[in-house]
Every structure is written in structure tokens, then in C-alpha cells.
Motif scaffolding. Sequence first.
Motif, PDB file in Angstrom:
ATOM      1  N   ASN A  79      45.543  36.497  39.829  1.00 49.86           N
ATOM      2  CA  ASN A  79      45.977  35.176  40.260  1.00 49.86           C
ATOM      3  C   ASN A  79      46.428  35.168  41.712  1.00 49.86           C
ATOM      4  OD1 ASN A  79      46.081  32.862  38.158  1.00 49.86           O
ATOM      5  ND2 ASN A  79      46.646  34.661  36.969  1.00 49.86           N
ATOM      6  N   ILE A  80      47.159  36.199  42.113  1.00 49.45           N
ATOM      7  CA  ILE A  80      47.560  36.305  43.521  1.00 49.45           C
ATOM      8  C   ILE A  80      46.334  36.526  44.389  1.00 49.45           C
ATOM      9  CG2 ILE A  80      48.892  37.642  45.193  1.00 49.45           C
ATOM     10  CD1 ILE A  80      50.875  38.267  42.995  1.00 49.45           C
ATOM     11  N   ALA A  81      45.421  37.377  43.912  1.00 49.57           N
ATOM     12  CA  ALA A  81      44.200  37.650  44.681  1.00 49.57           C
ATOM     13  C   ALA A  81      43.381  36.380  44.865  1.00 49.57           C
ATOM     14  CB  ALA A  81      43.369  38.715  43.960  1.00 49.57           C
TER      15      ALA A  81
ATOM     16  N   ARG B 243      35.295  34.036  44.827  1.00 50.56           N
ATOM     17  CA  ARG B 243      34.124  34.910  44.871  1.00 50.56           C
ATOM     18  C   ARG B 243      34.501  36.325  44.443  1.00 50.56           C
ATOM     19  NH1 ARG B 243      29.816  35.426  49.910  1.00 50.56           N
ATOM     20  NH2 ARG B 243      28.288  36.710  48.801  1.00 50.56           N
ATOM     21  N   VAL B 244      33.831  36.826  43.410  1.00 50.44           N
ATOM     22  CA  VAL B 244      34.206  38.101  42.795  1.00 50.44           C
ATOM     23  C   VAL B 244      34.007  39.272  43.755  1.00 50.44           C
ATOM     24  CG1 VAL B 244      33.787  39.629  40.825  1.00 50.44           C
ATOM     25  CG2 VAL B 244      33.617  37.164  40.545  1.00 50.44           C
ATOM     26  N   THR B 245      33.073  39.143  44.702  1.00 49.62           N
ATOM     27  CA  THR B 245      32.838  40.210  45.680  1.00 49.62           C
ATOM     28  C   THR B 245      34.116  40.571  46.417  1.00 49.62           C
ATOM     29  OG1 THR B 245      30.597  39.338  45.977  1.00 49.62           O
ATOM     30  CG2 THR B 245      31.396  40.913  47.624  1.00 49.62           C
ATOM     31  N   TYR B 246      34.938  39.569  46.710  1.00 50.81           N
ATOM     32  CA  TYR B 246      36.225  39.798  47.383  1.00 50.81           C
ATOM     33  C   TYR B 246      37.366  39.894  46.382  1.00 50.81           C
ATOM     34  CZ  TYR B 246      33.285  37.881  51.101  1.00 50.81           C
ATOM     35  OH  TYR B 246      32.249  37.634  51.967  1.00 50.81           O
ATOM     36  N   LEU B 247      37.223  39.179  45.264  1.00 51.08           N
ATOM     37  CA  LEU B 247      38.299  39.109  44.283  1.00 51.08           C
ATOM     38  C   LEU B 247      38.538  40.445  43.586  1.00 51.08           C
ATOM     39  CD1 LEU B 247      40.219  36.974  43.196  1.00 51.08           C
ATOM     40  CD2 LEU B 247      38.492  36.352  41.499  1.00 51.08           C
ATOM     41  N   LEU B 248      37.465  41.179  43.306  1.00 51.11           N
ATOM     42  CA  LEU B 248      37.584  42.442  42.571  1.00 51.11           C
ATOM     43  C   LEU B 248      38.388  43.493  43.347  1.00 51.11           C
ATOM     44  CD1 LEU B 248      36.868  44.210  40.131  1.00 51.11           C
ATOM     45  CD2 LEU B 248      34.690  44.749  41.260  1.00 51.11           C
ATOM     46  N   PRO B 249      38.011  43.841  44.602  1.00 49.71           N
ATOM     47  CA  PRO B 249      38.810  44.848  45.302  1.00 49.71           C
ATOM     48  C   PRO B 249      40.230  44.385  45.606  1.00 49.71           C
ATOM     49  CG  PRO B 249      37.175  43.879  46.773  1.00 49.71           C
ATOM     50  CD  PRO B 249      36.846  43.407  45.396  1.00 49.71           C
TER      51      PRO B 249
ATOM     52  N   VAL C 171      31.664  47.728  36.560  1.00 46.78           N
ATOM     53  CA  VAL C 171      32.047  46.356  36.938  1.00 46.78           C
ATOM     54  C   VAL C 171      31.426  45.974  38.280  1.00 46.78           C
ATOM     55  CG1 VAL C 171      33.976  44.821  37.481  1.00 46.78           C
ATOM     56  CG2 VAL C 171      34.197  46.475  35.639  1.00 46.78           C
ATOM     57  N   ILE C 172      31.413  46.896  39.234  1.00 47.07           N
ATOM     58  CA  ILE C 172      30.819  46.625  40.553  1.00 47.07           C
ATOM     59  C   ILE C 172      29.335  46.297  40.401  1.00 47.07           C
ATOM     60  CG2 ILE C 172      30.203  47.670  42.773  1.00 47.07           C
ATOM     61  CD1 ILE C 172      32.841  49.240  42.605  1.00 47.07           C
ATOM     62  N   LEU C 173      28.649  47.038  39.525  1.00 47.53           N
ATOM     63  CA  LEU C 173      27.233  46.773  39.303  1.00 47.53           C
ATOM     64  C   LEU C 173      27.002  45.397  38.674  1.00 47.53           C
ATOM     65  CD1 LEU C 173      26.082  50.280  37.962  1.00 47.53           C
ATOM     66  CD2 LEU C 173      25.680  49.309  40.234  1.00 47.53           C
ATOM     67  N   MET C 174      28.018  44.891  37.976  1.00 43.26           N
ATOM     68  CA  MET C 174      27.888  43.601  37.304  1.00 43.26           C
ATOM     69  C   MET C 174      28.546  42.457  38.075  1.00 43.26           C
ATOM     70  SD  MET C 174      28.181  44.512  33.251  1.00 43.26           S
ATOM     71  CE  MET C 174      27.398  42.942  32.858  1.00 43.26           C
ATOM     72  N   VAL C 175      28.881  42.694  39.342  1.00 46.67           N
ATOM     73  CA  VAL C 175      29.486  41.640  40.160  1.00 46.67           C
ATOM     74  C   VAL C 175      28.603  40.392  40.236  1.00 46.67           C
ATOM     75  CG1 VAL C 175      30.046  41.024  42.560  1.00 46.67           C
ATOM     76  CG2 VAL C 175      31.072  43.037  41.507  1.00 46.67           C
ATOM     77  N   PRO C 176      27.253  40.510  40.388  1.00 43.17           N
ATOM     78  CA  PRO C 176      26.433  39.285  40.386  1.00 43.17           C
ATOM     79  C   PRO C 176      26.581  38.468  39.106  1.00 43.17           C
ATOM     80  CG  PRO C 176      25.169  41.124  41.244  1.00 43.17           C
ATOM     81  CD  PRO C 176      26.441  41.705  40.703  1.00 43.17           C
ATOM     82  N   ALA C 177      26.663  39.153  37.958  1.00 39.94           N
ATOM     83  CA  ALA C 177      26.853  38.440  36.696  1.00 39.94           C
ATOM     84  C   ALA C 177      28.224  37.781  36.646  1.00 39.94           C
ATOM     85  CB  ALA C 177      26.682  39.399  35.518  1.00 39.94           C
ATOM     86  N   LEU C 178      29.239  38.475  37.138  1.00 42.37           N
ATOM     87  CA  LEU C 178      30.589  37.901  37.163  1.00 42.37           C
ATOM     88  C   LEU C 178      30.640  36.677  38.067  1.00 42.37           C
ATOM     89  CD1 LEU C 178      32.901  41.053  37.232  1.00 42.37           C
ATOM     90  CD2 LEU C 178      33.026  39.184  35.579  1.00 42.37           C
ATOM     91  N   ASN C 179      29.994  36.775  39.223  1.00 42.35           N
ATOM     92  CA  ASN C 179      29.929  35.617  40.116  1.00 42.35           C
ATOM     93  C   ASN C 179      29.273  34.430  39.421  1.00 42.35           C
ATOM     94  OD1 ASN C 179      31.172  36.088  42.680  1.00 42.35           O
ATOM     95  ND2 ASN C 179      29.576  37.576  43.149  1.00 42.35           N
ATOM     96  N   GLY C 180      28.214  34.707  38.653  1.00 43.55           N
ATOM     97  CA  GLY C 180      27.550  33.636  37.927  1.00 43.55           C
ATOM     98  C   GLY C 180      28.432  33.037  36.852  1.00 43.55           C
TER      99      GLY C 180
END
Length: 333
Positions: free
Chosen positions: A268-270, A277-283, A210-219
Motif C-alpha cells: 500500500n505504501i509502495a 505498475r507492477v514493474t515498479y511496485l514489486l521491487p 514472480v518476476i517472470l510473471m510480472v506481465p501477467a500481474l500487470n494484466g
Amino acid sequence: MTRRIRLVLIFMILCTIWIGLLLAVLSFGDIKLNVVEVMKSLFGLSRDFTTNFVVWQLRFPGLLASIITGGELAVSGLILQILTHNSLADSSILRINAGASLGVVIAMFVSAAVGLHLMSSWLLLAALIGGLTSSGLLMLVGRQQSAIKILLAGVALTAVLNGIILMLELEMNQFDFDKVLVWLNGSFWNLGMPFLTTQLLFGIGLIILVILMVPALNGLTLGSRGAYGIGVNVKVAGNVLMGVAILCATGAVLVGGAISFVGLMAPNIARKLVGQRVTYLLPTSWLLGCCIMMLAQFVATNAFGKTALPVGLVVSAVTMPYFIYLLFSERVD
């Protein structure tokens, strides 16, 4: 206060809460331990036999199961919400959990009938097949792009799956029936360290993907057209991420049973704390998922004295009010 300082502060607070809950789970119970001694034991500095035994043999496996389950459900929920563009999406609402549960129950029923002992890898495969089947059925409804229809279809599918599970339970012997009943209420049914270590490595591998695919998730947060515009292969990325979400959910079900709404609540809380932005949302989602499960584990083992509740019941009591709030506050048509 700048945005970066605010994000760092939020992350530090969440990490502090995470560590505090970790120490609370390890310190409190039938045998209360000194927090300092618990910390020494974690770092291998304690020579107290009782502390080391209670921490590592009795409580650490349950703590590890909470972290695995909460983290995987939160990551699964975040991915599903991004892919479906629906803040109410979650592995329990999309019936991945129910399908995975049915897959495991069928595997246990068949193995008991023929006298075989199932390894955890076979249970994971059974959970995966069940989760894929139920989520695939629900995705057929999801093509109509109606969140209300997805929710209603999820309710109907849940009734069918629970009916099948109940029929299988009634055909089991008393031992298997009791084991399945407790597990379906959300319980860490297997706290053996070889099993948990395997599931931990499995979960770490998925999260790295998932971390490797963060750019795709952001898109993908920009919608299909926005993602295409920045060079994301929406079809491939969507299929891979959906597979990862289902694997995360089935792995969590295998460890913690049928636990609902953690994947709904944590992202949702995050999102309210750190934005889209998924970079911050994921962790942040991962930390919150772990915190919810550790809190539930702490309450389940301490709220009623020597009577331990299934963790899933505590999670439902905590998260259901938030789900109702989201249902009425978010636009879902």
C-alpha cells in the motif's frame, strides 16, 4: 521533475534507507560497533576478531531472517491484493499465516509425542498444508466478492485456529510450550545458517518466478476482462500466483513465526509512491517489507536495553495503526 526521474529518486532513497537499516542492525546492540568496521567486515576487510564475530555470528543471522521474512510477506501481500482486487488483502488477514502456524504447531506436537526430530523441510510442508487449508476455506467466502465478509470470516477463522493452537499448547511439555509461545508472537526461532540459507534460496526462487510473471500481474491489475483482452490466461496465471503467494507466506512464517500486516502495509505504501505498475511496485514493495522488518528487528533488540522483544510484537505495534487507517479510508464493501 519527470516521472522516470521521480521513480529513480524514490528507489535510490529506499535503497539508502535499506542499507542504513542494515548497518544499524549490525552495529547497535549490547556491543556497539563502529559502522566503518562493520562495513569492512561485510566486505571481508576487517581483521578485528570481535567485530567479525559479532557481525557474522551474532547479528547477521537475525538480519538475514528479517530480510527473508519482510521480503516474502511483502511479495505475498502484493500478489494477494492484485488477485483479490482488494487493497486490504494480506496473508495474515486471509489467515494463511494462522493456518501455517497451526500446521507447524501440529507437526511439532506430533513429533514431540512420538519422539522424532523434524527437519526444516517437513516443517515447511506442514506450514504449507496449514496455509493452503485455511486460505482455501476463506476463499470459499471470497466467492461472494465481499471484502467485509472476507474480513469477518478471517476473524472467525482466526478464533478457531487460535483455539486449536491453544489446546495443543496446553498438552505440550514446558520446553515445547515456551518455544511455541515465543514463535507465535513472531520470533526468529531458528537462526542456524544452513536453515536460513535454505529458506533464502527458496525465497529467491519464488521471487524469480514472480518476476517472470510480472506481465501477467500487470494484466491482472486491469481486472479479468482487461487481462483477457491483452492475452493473459487469467485462470492459470491466477492459480500459479495464488500458489506463489501462499508459498511466500508460509516460508515467512517458518522463519519468523506469526508476523502480521507487513504484506498489507508494504504494497500500500509502495502504491502511493510509484503507482499501480507492477514493474515498479514489486521491487518497491520488497524493499519496504525488508525495511519494516529490519526496523522492527532494530527496535526489538535495542529499545529495552538487554531485554529483547519478539519482533512480531514490534511489527504489530508499527503496522496496526496503518491497518486501521486503511480500513476507514479505503472502500471495502
